[in-house]
Design an enzyme around this catalytic site. Structure first.
Site, PDB file in Angstrom:
ATOM      1  N   ASP A 101     -23.948  67.468  18.392  1.00  0.00           N
ATOM      2  CA  ASP A 101     -24.177  66.380  17.451  1.00  0.00           C
ATOM      3  C   ASP A 101     -25.154  66.785  16.353  1.00  0.00           C
ATOM      4  O   ASP A 101     -26.174  67.429  16.621  1.00  0.00           O
ATOM      5  CB  ASP A 101     -24.736  65.174  18.223  1.00  0.00           C
ATOM      6  CG  ASP A 101     -25.069  64.006  17.318  1.00  0.00           C
ATOM      7  OD1 ASP A 101     -24.140  63.438  16.728  1.00  0.00           O
ATOM      8  OD2 ASP A 101     -26.262  63.677  17.203  1.00  0.00           O
ATOM      9  N   GLU A 113     -20.884  69.152  14.680  1.00  0.00           N
ATOM     10  CA  GLU A 113     -20.946  68.244  13.534  1.00  0.00           C
ATOM     11  C   GLU A 113     -22.024  68.773  12.614  1.00  0.00           C
ATOM     12  O   GLU A 113     -23.150  69.019  13.051  1.00  0.00           O
ATOM     13  CB  GLU A 113     -21.294  66.832  13.994  1.00  0.00           C
ATOM     14  CG  GLU A 113     -21.414  65.848  12.839  1.00  0.00           C
ATOM     15  CD  GLU A 113     -22.026  64.515  13.252  1.00  0.00           C
ATOM     16  OE1 GLU A 113     -21.697  63.492  12.621  1.00  0.00           O
ATOM     17  OE2 GLU A 113     -22.846  64.501  14.199  1.00  0.00           O
TER      18      GLU A 113
END
Length: 622
Positions: A264, A299
């Site tokens: 993330d 990401e």
């Protein structure tokens, strides 16, 4: 010397009892308190560690650590399970007790991946690993080959997305016990589905974490992280913090047989050392998963291509990156709206062609929304380095009303762009329920204590106000309360819509079968070239060595007659003509059928339609 799987935590010893080890440089003395047993002091080791074995301890017992003479004992920062939540006692777990049946599983090659993003708490009405496991055969039959599970590290409250985890080694008690998670993965492997886990290594949640109780050096003020204090990967005393997160990355691959990770917000993982923690994490995953195919996707909002390059070429070695550019362009094409971070996209044919050929659309050009350049050159990265999506958890929730994208556009446009997205050379990712046009929204939800819940609610409204259409008092008053249990309940899927929305379900199943089984679409890597045909239509040609090319034409606009047609990509293979293999307007998918594509020798593409052409032998009347 005790042989441990992890450098820290509680682990059953082979000779009996349990060995404990914890990094606690803020303590002068540390002891472990196990329910039903006498308090056991731990022995101080160099660099702030404490360790010791308790002969009478065994799996299933609950324990806490007490620092010096503190009035309150605290849970283990490396707890493998928190049965009463993050503020309760830790439970001793035997990581070797589960009976795996996946010894022959070797993983899925990157070229075969079709990812399905899943939130366990809302995927089924029960919201458990066991209930989700029952749906795995249906996902395999659909064509899904990889599950991306939203974060499951223990977090405060009774519901949440999971990005505020506080016990990073403990699967949350909300979905079941650790072995329920293992059973889910074991069953996924049995039906041919890989499983990767979304992990958060850029911050920890604001409620229920006790890392500061043991060591201040887990965090640093040297960098700004928008979600909390940044993790200390490169400052003073960073070694044990790095060890903690590296151990966590390997832990999921080792003890849970996961096939990889989704990292993330990597732009908020700060490290100026010579060995960036991202590169170290990738090495850890590869080393622990040796003998299996592992897949790590990141990401990265700034779109730094370096992350997906091999270490030999100066990169960090990630297998793929999320491609936000494709999503943003698609949403503009689907809705016509260019607000906030959609400002720098037109949803044009040239953008969709570029996404298929080059991945990121922004590779260093100025980005007006941020008033600075976005991205770095990525021309050298293969198509499989990019994960493509029309929806994900963030983007659905950011619609304000939580509505799925298919409800924000026309059915024809949705079917057409779905066809393109699922047949592009990159890796497609579906968000749970997308495959059957789920009617349930997906909101942001988080169960915090009242004051923090108020702050989160206000912050959410401020964040969404970047969209002018969501900044009005009327819309601000309509935004779902993230802390309300009803917001969570409304986000739960209705899996019976697979039957009631059978047409859209068939669309996804048939397209994924084409992607898998067609000799051209199923052969990757593949060479593609594209050309705009109008302001809203384009062609993408898939070239095959044996002259069995495929031609995909997408028309998001009005009826289109290609006369004249001075575009070489439309030319059939020599000695053959084009034949329609597949149409998004088939009544099977809720369309109105497709008329003959050639009328008076003019190629006609109906409005809001995607067509796939294959070569066929010429006949006397063609």
């Amino acid at each position: 010397m005790i042989k441990r799987r992890l450098p820290v935590g509680a682990e059953p010893a082979g000779s009996g009892g349990v060995h404990f080890r914890v990094w606690a440089p803020l303590a002068c003395k540390l002891s472990v308190e196990i329910e039903g047993l006498a308090i056991s002091p731990l022995t101080a080791e160099p660099d702030g560690y404490f360790a010791g074995a308790v002969a009478d301890a065994q799996p299933g017992m609950r324990y806490r650590f007490r620092r010096d003479s503190d009035a309150e004992a605290m849970p283990d920062p490396v707890s493998r399970f928190q049965p009463e939540g993050p503020e309760g006692p830790s439970e001793i777990i035997d990581p070797g007790a589960f009976s795996w049946t996946d010894a022959d599983w070797r993983g899925r090659p990157r070229e075969q991946l079709v990812i399905y993003e899943m939130h366990i708490g809302t995927f089924t009405a029960e919201g458990t690993w066991a209930a989700a496991a029952c749906e795995l055969p249906a996902l395999a039959e659909l064509g899904v080959t990889c599950l991306e599970i939203m974060p499951v590290a223990e977090f405060a409250g009774q519901f949440g997305w999971g990005y505020d985890g506080v016990d990073l080694f403990a699967p949350t008690r909300l979905y079941g016990r650790p072995d329920d998670f293992r059973s889910f993965i074991d069953r996924a492997h049995a039906v041919g589905i890989a499983v990767i886990l979304d992990v958060v290594y850029n911050h920890v949640g604001p409620e229920g974490h006790y890392l500061n109780f043991y060591a201040a050096a887990y965090f640093t003020d040297r960098y700004d992280c928008e979600w909390g204090k940044a993790i200390n990967f490169d400052g003073p005393d960073a070694g044990p913090a790095r060890e903690f997160f590296l151990a966590n990355a390997g832990y999921w691959i080792d003890e849970y047989h996961l096939d990889g990770l989704r990292l993330d917000a990597t732009q908020a993982i700060f490290d100026s050392s010579d060995d960036h923690i991202l590169a170290a994490i990738i090495r850890k995953v590869r080393d622990v998963g040796v003998g299996r195919i592992t897949f790590v996707v990141g990401e990265n909002e700034p779109q730094h291509a370096k992350l997906a390059r091999s270490p030999e070429r100066g990169g960090y070695g990630l297998d793929a990156l999320w491609n936000d550019d494709f999503h943003h362009s698609a949403m503009v094409a689907l809705t016509g709206r260019r607000e906030a971070y959609y400002t720098d996209y037109r949803g044009s044919p040239s953008e969709f062609i570029a996404a298929a050929k080059y991945g990121f659309l922004y590779q260093g050009q100025r980005y007006q929304w941020q008033k600075k350049p976005r991205g770095t050159p990525a021309f050298d990265l293969p198509a499989e380095s990019f994960v493509l999506f029309l929806q994900n958890h963030d983007q659905i929730a950011n619609s304000g009303t939580g509505q799925r994208a298919h409800l924000l556009t026309s059915p024809g446009r949705w079917r057409s762009l779905t066809a393109y997205f699922l047949l592009m050379p990159g890796i497609p990712m579906l968000f749970q329920g997308q495959e059957f046009g789920a009617s349930s929204p997906f909101f942001y939800f988080a169960d915090y204590k009242p004051e923090l819940a108020r702050q989160v609610r206000q912050g959410r409204g401020k964040s969404l106000a970047q969209f002018p259409s969501l900044a009005t008092p009327e819309m601000q008053g309509e935004l779902a309360d993230p802390g309300a249990a009803e917001t969570f309940r409304r986000s739960i899927l209705k899996l019976d819509e697979r039957e009631t929305h059978a047409a859209i379900y068939a669309l996804h199943r048939d397209l994924l079968a084409l992607r898998r089984d067609d000799p051209v679409f199923g052969h990757r890597p593949c060479r593609v070239e594209g050309a705009p045909l109008s302001e809203a239509a384009w062609a993408l040609r898939y070239f095959a060595d044996d002259n069995t090319d495929r031609l995909l034409i997408v028309n998001l606009g009005r009826d289109l007659a290609l006369e004249p047609a001075p575009e070489p990509l439309l030319a059939p293979v020599e000695g053959q003509s084009w034949h329609v293999l597949w149409s998004s307007e088939s009544p099977r998918y809720g369309g109105t059928a497709t008329p003959a594509p050639v009328d008076d020798d003019v190629l006609r593409i109906p409005a809001e339609t995607a067509l796939i052409y294959v070569p066929s032998a010429l006949t006397g009347d063609r």
